[in-house]
Each structure stands twice: as structure tokens, then as C-alpha cells.
Design a protein around this motif. Structure first.
Motif, PDB file in Angstrom:
ATOM      1  N   VAL A 110      -1.756 -35.651  34.884  1.00 27.88           N
ATOM      2  CA  VAL A 110      -2.827 -35.402  33.912  1.00 27.88           C
ATOM      3  C   VAL A 110      -2.512 -36.186  32.747  1.00 27.88           C
ATOM      4  N   TYR A 165      -1.030 -29.006  38.661  1.00 21.99           N
ATOM      5  CA  TYR A 165      -0.808 -30.448  38.170  1.00 21.99           C
ATOM      6  C   TYR A 165       0.550 -30.834  37.767  1.00 21.99           C
ATOM      7  N   VAL A 222     -10.045 -29.109  40.020  1.00 20.37           N
ATOM      8  CA  VAL A 222      -9.002 -30.222  40.237  1.00 20.37           C
ATOM      9  C   VAL A 222      -8.666 -30.630  41.516  1.00 20.37           C
ATOM     10  N   THR A 273      -2.027 -33.388  40.845  1.00 22.61           N
ATOM     11  CA  THR A 273      -2.826 -34.260  40.071  1.00 22.61           C
ATOM     12  C   THR A 273      -1.952 -34.569  38.829  1.00 22.61           C
TER      13      THR A 273
END
Length: 388
Positions: free
Chosen positions: A126, A106, A54, A124
């Protein structure tokens, strides 16, 4: 003013006054928080088994297909991959658990503003997607919206209507022989589904749909629609690629069209290069408008695993696709009479593909504001508009 008229007007306004300011994905971030590159968003990939992928991908956000499939042998001998409700409710819970287990990496995307939030936190975002509305099943008890409610509560934010072949809601790109694939419409049940998806603020994805289903969906939806991953039929004349009228309709809806990494649908040249990918982006911009162009993957974050193991040797890697390809050739499906020679663009079958695309766009003399849109700004805009 009707929503679609507003979206069409917006496209033309953004191309004129203030487009760079309105679409710049970095404008809302303080200097201390900005990552060392423009906003990067991938329109379709998968949660990796190695969490380190990631960060290595440099993505600020991506749409992740979290669905589980059952392989269905069809009467004509071809295979379909059905996403059942039970399989998908289990897989989406597992995906949510994976995101929760990695809070330093995440942020689960529930609204479009989560992209900015993730970026400022160096994470990140998602967004969960399912590639096929088969997961919203008809069991005769009229409870399919309860199933959709359950999936939405677990984080479903993007729903693809079908995968290659049709279902009770939509026509598939590979359903029919030849050009007749244009004639497979959105069904009455599909129109009801579109209304429900609009009501729940779930983004509608027409990837893998027939051309007519895509056009019908634009008319039925009160929100922008997307093709998360696809390519232009004018460049590769194949049923899985989209004709100009679909690309244009998606752009006019205010939506985006993500160009994916499957090279046999990007170019007919014997050796695919990154310039072929840039040509696809340029074509989408020409037909659908610069506000419609986006990046997608359709492979794992690090790339197509079998090709990576073969050191991106396309002459060997293509062999795993040929049985399926020839089964569609036997059905006279448009474009499958041309045997493919490759699977990936080697330069892009790499964890660092976003930076490489960005650099290639610069080399091709795209303006910085256009690169802002293509690399992530357009995805951010439509996700913010629909996921509220």
C-alpha cells in the motif's frame, strides 16, 4: 538523451520487440510464489475498516488516499475540501499505524520494488497518497519543504497537486467556467514544488488538475507523472475528464492514466455497463499508448458504500450528488449542464472488480500481454521508476 525523449522512445520500443517479456508482471516470480492471477494494482482507493476486504479484493498493491480534509465553503457557495498539513500529518501517522498493526496483510510501499516483495509474501503493498498539495502550506516562514519532508518520512509517496479547485501551486479542473478551465496554469510556486517532488522521488499526480496545469507539469517534471484516477473528455465532455492532449502528454512522460469507477464520468448512457469501462480503457490506449493504461477505483475497496446499501440502485444513489452537481451547473462549468443518471457500474461496484475487469478485457479480445499491463504492470513500472 533527455528523460522525456527517452520515455517517448521507450513507449515505441516496448510496443515492438520484447514488450511482453519486459512488462510481464509475473516473469520475476518463482512459480511457487505466484498468486493465481496476473498482477492486480489499483491506482486509488482507501484503507478499509474491515481488514478482510484487502484479501477479498485480490489486490497485490494499491495507492491509498490517506488524507484528512476540512470542508471549506467558498465565496460562490460551492464547497472545497482542503487537506491541511496538520490534518494530513495526523492521518498519515494513523494510516502507518494501521499498516503496522496488520503485518500479515499489508506491506507499506516505500519503493516500487515493494510490489514484488509483497506479492512473494502473499501480502498487499500500500502506497500512501494525499489528494491535494494544500498539505504543503505556506506560513510565511519558507518551511513548506520541511512539512513535505515530514510527510515523506511518514510514508507519503504520491502527491496530487490539487483537488477540483486551484491552490497556490496549481489550477483545478473545476475552477473556471466552461472551456476556460484549460487556461489555469501551474504557478511559479507549483514549479518549485515539482522540482522538490522530483528530488524526493515522490510521484506527481495531476488528477483533478486543470488541463493546462497537467500539461505544464509534464514539461516541468524530470520524472513520469500520473493521473491516478480520471476519464477521457472525448467520451464524456466534462471538465473533470481529460482532453486528448493531457492523456497523450502523460503517456509521453512515461506515466500512466488510471480510469476510475465514477460512472457519470465514464458514459452518458442512461444505464452504465462494464463495456463502458472497457471502452474508456481502449480509448486511453489509443491516445496515450498501451503503456499508459491503468485501473483505478476512487471508492473504498468494497465499492461505493451508499450504493451498496441501495443494492446499486443508481436512480436513488445519484440523489446525493445532485446538489453539488447543480452548484457547478450554475457556474457554467463544462459538462455540468447534463444531469447525471448514475454513480456506479453495478458489476464493478463490487469487491471482486479486478477479476471482472480482467475477464471483460479478455472477452473484448485484448491480448494477455495487454491485460498484464492494464491490470497492474503499468502501475508497477512507473512506481519502480519513480520510487527509488
Amino acid at each position: 538523451m533527455p528523460q522525456k525523449v527517452c520515455n517517448q522512445a521507450r513507449r515505441h520500443i516496448l510496443k515492438g520487440l520484447g514488450a511482453a517479456t519486459l512488462l510481464s508482471p509475473l516473469s520475476s516470480f518463482p512459480a511457487w510464489a505466484a498468486k493465481p492471477h496476473r498482477l492486480y494494482v489499483d491506482g486509488l482507493s482507501f484503507l478499509p475498516t474491515d481488514i478482510n476486504d484487502v484479501k477479498a479484493s485480490k489486490l497485490d498493491a494499491f495507492i491509498a488516499d490517506i488524507s484528512a480534509v476540512e470542508t471549506i465553503e467558498q465565496a460562490d457557495g460551492t464547497k472545497n475540501y482542503k487537506r491541511t498539513y496538520q490534518a494530513c500529518i495526523n492521518s498519515i501517522k494513523q494510516a502507518a499505524d494501521s499498516v503496522i498493526a496488520n503485518p500479515d496483510v499489508y506491506l507499506q510501499g516505500l519503493t516500487g520494488t515493494d510490489i514484488s516483495k509483497a506479492r512473494t509474501q502473499q501480502k498487499t503493498a500500500v502506497f500512501f497518497q494525499i489528494q491535494g498539495a494544500d498539505c504543503v502550506e505556506d506560513d510565511g516562514l519558507s518551511n513548506e519543504w520541511r512539512q513535505l519532508d515530514n510527510l515523506h518520512q511518514q510514508g507519503l509517496r504520491v502527491l496530487q497537486l490539487t483537488h477540483h479547485y486551484g491552490n497556490r501551486y496549481a489550477g483545478g479542473a473545476l475552477d473556471n467556467n466552461g472551456l476556460n478551465s484549460l487556461n489555469m496554469p501551474l504557478t511559479s510556486a507549483g514549479k518549485e514544488l515539482i522540482t522538490e517532488l522530483n528530488r524526493k522521488n515522490i510521484l506527481i499526480d495531476v488528477s483533478h488538475s486543470s488541463a493546462q496545469t497537467a500539461l505544464d507539469t509534464v514539461k516541468a517534471s524530470q520524472s513520469p507523472i500520473i493521473q491516478s484516477h480520471g476519464a477521457a473528455r472525448a467520451i464524456v465532455n466534462n471538465a473533470r475528464c481529460s482532453p486528448d492532449e493531457v492523456i497523450r502528454a502523460i503517456g509521453d512522460s512515461g506515466g500512466v492514466f488510471g480510469v476510475f469507477m465514477m460512472s457519470f464520468w465514464l458514459t452518458n448512457k442512461p444505464v452504465p455497463t462494464i463495456e463502458d469501462y472497457i471502452n474508456q480503457l481502449a480509448y486511453i490506449a489509443k491516445v496515450g499508448g498501451f503503456d499508459s493504461v491503468a485501473i483505478a477505483n476512487d471508492f473504498p475497496l468494497r465499492g461505493q458504500e451508499n450504493l451498496l446499501a441501495l443494492d446499486n440502485d443508481n436512480s436513488e444513489g445519484i440523489k446525493e450528488y445532485l446538489e453539488w452537481w447543480h452548484s457547478l451547473e450554475d457556474k457554467n462549468v463544462l459538462g455540468f449542464d447534463v444531469e447525471p443518471k448514475h454513480v456506479v457500474i453495478p458489476e464493478l461496484n463490487n469487491i471482486d472488480r479486478m477479476s471482472r475487469i480482467d475477464d471483460a478485457l479478455k472477452k473484448a479480445r485484448f491480448k494477455a500481454t495487454d491485460r498484464d499491463r492494464f491490470m497492474g504492470g503499468n502501475w508497477q513500472r512507473v512506481l519502480k521508476q519513480v520510487l527509488v
